[in-house]
Design a protein around this motif. Structure first.
Motif, PDB file in Angstrom:
ATOM      1  N   GLY A   1      32.688  31.494  27.285  1.00  0.00           N
ATOM      2  CA  GLY A   1      31.667  32.179  26.485  1.00  0.00           C
ATOM      3  C   GLY A   1      30.921  32.958  27.683  1.00  0.00           C
ATOM      4  N   LYS A   2      31.783  33.345  28.676  1.00  0.00           N
ATOM      5  CA  LYS A   2      31.516  34.210  29.731  1.00  0.00           C
ATOM      6  C   LYS A   2      32.243  35.521  29.887  1.00  0.00           C
ATOM      7  N   SER A   3      31.593  36.513  30.517  1.00  0.00           N
ATOM      8  CA  SER A   3      32.461  37.791  30.569  1.00  0.00           C
ATOM      9  C   SER A   3      32.852  37.753  32.267  1.00  0.00           C
ATOM     10  N   MET A   4      33.854  38.552  32.346  1.00  0.00           N
ATOM     11  CA  MET A   4      34.486  38.287  33.738  1.00  0.00           C
ATOM     12  C   MET A   4      34.532  39.795  34.517  1.00  0.00           C
ATOM     13  N   THR A   5      33.982  39.577  35.723  1.00  0.00           N
ATOM     14  CA  THR A   5      33.647  40.761  36.379  1.00  0.00           C
ATOM     15  C   THR A   5      34.752  41.089  37.431  1.00  0.00           C
ATOM     16  N   LEU A   6      35.358  42.296  37.439  1.00  0.00           N
ATOM     17  CA  LEU A   6      36.496  42.406  38.726  1.00  0.00           C
ATOM     18  C   LEU A   6      35.534  43.010  39.667  1.00  0.00           C
ATOM     19  N   THR A   7      35.612  42.343  40.811  1.00  0.00           N
ATOM     20  CA  THR A   7      34.969  42.766  41.983  1.00  0.00           C
ATOM     21  C   THR A   7      35.682  43.681  43.085  1.00  0.00           C
ATOM     22  N   SER A   8      37.145  43.731  42.907  1.00  0.00           N
ATOM     23  CA  SER A   8      38.092  44.417  44.075  1.00  0.00           C
ATOM     24  C   SER A   8      39.311  44.292  43.337  1.00  0.00           C
ATOM     25  N   VAL A   9      40.001  45.286  43.498  1.00  0.00           N
ATOM     26  CA  VAL A   9      41.397  45.421  43.262  1.00  0.00           C
ATOM     27  C   VAL A   9      42.149  46.244  44.382  1.00  0.00           C
ATOM     28  N   THR A  10      42.197  47.383  44.241  1.00  0.00           N
ATOM     29  CA  THR A  10      42.782  48.387  45.285  1.00  0.00           C
ATOM     30  C   THR A  10      41.848  48.904  46.173  1.00  0.00           C
ATOM     31  N   ASP A  11      40.730  48.883  45.692  1.00  0.00           N
ATOM     32  CA  ASP A  11      39.710  49.445  46.491  1.00  0.00           C
ATOM     33  C   ASP A  11      39.570  48.626  47.874  1.00  0.00           C
ATOM     34  N   HIS A  12      38.894  49.433  48.734  1.00  0.00           N
ATOM     35  CA  HIS A  12      38.621  48.725  50.225  1.00  0.00           C
ATOM     36  C   HIS A  12      40.006  48.496  50.986  1.00  0.00           C
ATOM     37  N   ALA A  13      41.055  49.049  50.436  1.00  0.00           N
ATOM     38  CA  ALA A  13      42.484  48.507  51.058  1.00  0.00           C
ATOM     39  C   ALA A  13      42.580  48.846  52.424  1.00  0.00           C
ATOM     40  N   VAL A  14      41.972  49.776  53.051  1.00  0.00           N
ATOM     41  CA  VAL A  14      41.903  50.219  54.433  1.00  0.00           C
ATOM     42  C   VAL A  14      41.619  49.159  55.146  1.00  0.00           C
ATOM     43  N   SER A  15      40.337  48.597  55.016  1.00  0.00           N
ATOM     44  CA  SER A  15      39.558  47.461  55.721  1.00  0.00           C
ATOM     45  C   SER A  15      40.275  46.125  55.357  1.00  0.00           C
ATOM     46  N   ARG A  16      41.211  45.656  54.831  1.00  0.00           N
ATOM     47  CA  ARG A  16      42.003  44.466  54.316  1.00  0.00           C
ATOM     48  C   ARG A  16      42.982  44.143  55.472  1.00  0.00           C
ATOM     49  N   SER A  17      43.286  43.009  55.567  1.00  0.00           N
ATOM     50  CA  SER A  17      44.307  42.518  56.547  1.00  0.00           C
ATOM     51  C   SER A  17      45.531  43.221  56.490  1.00  0.00           C
TER      52      SER A  17
ATOM     53  N   LEU B   1      47.867  43.075  36.145  1.00  0.00           N
ATOM     54  CA  LEU B   1      47.288  43.110  34.581  1.00  0.00           C
ATOM     55  C   LEU B   1      47.394  41.950  33.887  1.00  0.00           C
ATOM     56  N   LEU B   2      48.716  41.225  34.090  1.00  0.00           N
ATOM     57  CA  LEU B   2      48.926  40.060  33.308  1.00  0.00           C
ATOM     58  C   LEU B   2      47.842  38.908  33.955  1.00  0.00           C
ATOM     59  N   GLY B   3      47.902  38.883  35.132  1.00  0.00           N
ATOM     60  CA  GLY B   3      46.818  37.911  35.718  1.00  0.00           C
ATOM     61  C   GLY B   3      45.477  38.143  35.174  1.00  0.00           C
ATOM     62  N   ILE B   4      44.954  39.392  35.163  1.00  0.00           N
ATOM     63  CA  ILE B   4      43.557  39.763  34.828  1.00  0.00           C
ATOM     64  C   ILE B   4      43.501  39.167  33.448  1.00  0.00           C
ATOM     65  N   SER B   5      44.564  39.562  32.587  1.00  0.00           N
ATOM     66  CA  SER B   5      44.306  39.193  31.176  1.00  0.00           C
ATOM     67  C   SER B   5      44.157  37.721  31.188  1.00  0.00           C
ATOM     68  N   ILE B   6      45.053  36.979  31.745  1.00  0.00           N
ATOM     69  CA  ILE B   6      45.000  35.572  31.643  1.00  0.00           C
ATOM     70  C   ILE B   6      43.516  34.974  32.246  1.00  0.00           C
ATOM     71  N   ALA B   7      43.135  35.429  33.328  1.00  0.00           N
ATOM     72  CA  ALA B   7      41.811  35.013  33.904  1.00  0.00           C
ATOM     73  C   ALA B   7      40.887  35.251  32.814  1.00  0.00           C
ATOM     74  N   GLU B   8      40.658  36.454  32.403  1.00  0.00           N
ATOM     75  CA  GLU B   8      39.927  36.935  31.342  1.00  0.00           C
ATOM     76  C   GLU B   8      39.801  35.842  30.143  1.00  0.00           C
ATOM     77  N   ALA B   9      41.103  35.468  29.769  1.00  0.00           N
ATOM     78  CA  ALA B   9      40.871  34.509  28.399  1.00  0.00           C
ATOM     79  C   ALA B   9      40.359  33.116  28.998  1.00  0.00           C
ATOM     80  N   CYS B  10      40.521  32.490  30.115  1.00  0.00           N
ATOM     81  CA  CYS B  10      39.713  31.559  30.496  1.00  0.00           C
ATOM     82  C   CYS B  10      38.357  31.690  30.623  1.00  0.00           C
ATOM     83  N   TYR B  11      37.710  32.850  31.042  1.00  0.00           N
ATOM     84  CA  TYR B  11      36.264  33.128  31.208  1.00  0.00           C
ATOM     85  C   TYR B  11      35.845  33.106  29.495  1.00  0.00           C
ATOM     86  N   ALA B  12      36.491  33.848  28.754  1.00  0.00           N
ATOM     87  CA  ALA B  12      36.048  34.126  27.483  1.00  0.00           C
ATOM     88  C   ALA B  12      35.920  32.699  26.737  1.00  0.00           C
ATOM     89  N   GLU B  13      36.913  31.881  27.080  1.00  0.00           N
ATOM     90  CA  GLU B  13      36.802  30.497  26.300  1.00  0.00           C
ATOM     91  C   GLU B  13      35.662  29.710  26.700  1.00  0.00           C
TER      92      GLU B  13
END
Length: 102
Positions: free
Chosen positions: A33-49, A19-31
């Motif tokens: 003038g861009k919105s940030m889209t999360l494309t994966s967090v804990t989803d698809h966990a079964v198919s990951r290494s 959550l802290l990482g997401i917040s920091i990354a979002e601040a970089c995008y916001a500065e």
């Protein structure tokens, strides 16, 4: 700006470090003038290494399609996150995970 979440992305089991990482990354995008889209967090966990930190809620991916210089954005996010995070530029996203070296 706002954090967008791609349809199907699960936040179940999200850890505080992530959550802290997401917040920091979002601040970089916001500065920029861009919105940030999360494309994966804990989803698809079964198919990951087996070593994937997504499974334990310690990693997330963010879209870069709306970013002119993804390499520069990755570098800026990595610098702000510090050494306990890995920040990797992939072909269509930035992968960020909490991975302390101690």
């Amino acid at each position: 700006m706002a954090i967008k979440i791609k349809a199907g992305v699960s936040l179940l089991g999200l850890q505080p470090q992530t959550l802290l990482g997401i917040s920091i990354a979002e601040a970089c995008y916001a500065e920029k003038g861009k919105s940030m889209t999360l494309t994966s967090v804990t989803d698809h966990a079964v198919s990951r290494s087996p070593s994937s930190r997504h499974k334990s809620g310690l990693a997330f991916d963010i879209r870069i399609l709306n970013i002119t210089d993804p390499g520069s954005m990755r570098k800026e996010i990595a610098e702000r996150l510090g050494e306990e995070f890995d920040c990797v530029l992939e072909s269509d996203h930035i992968h960020i995970e909490w991975d302390p070296k101690k």
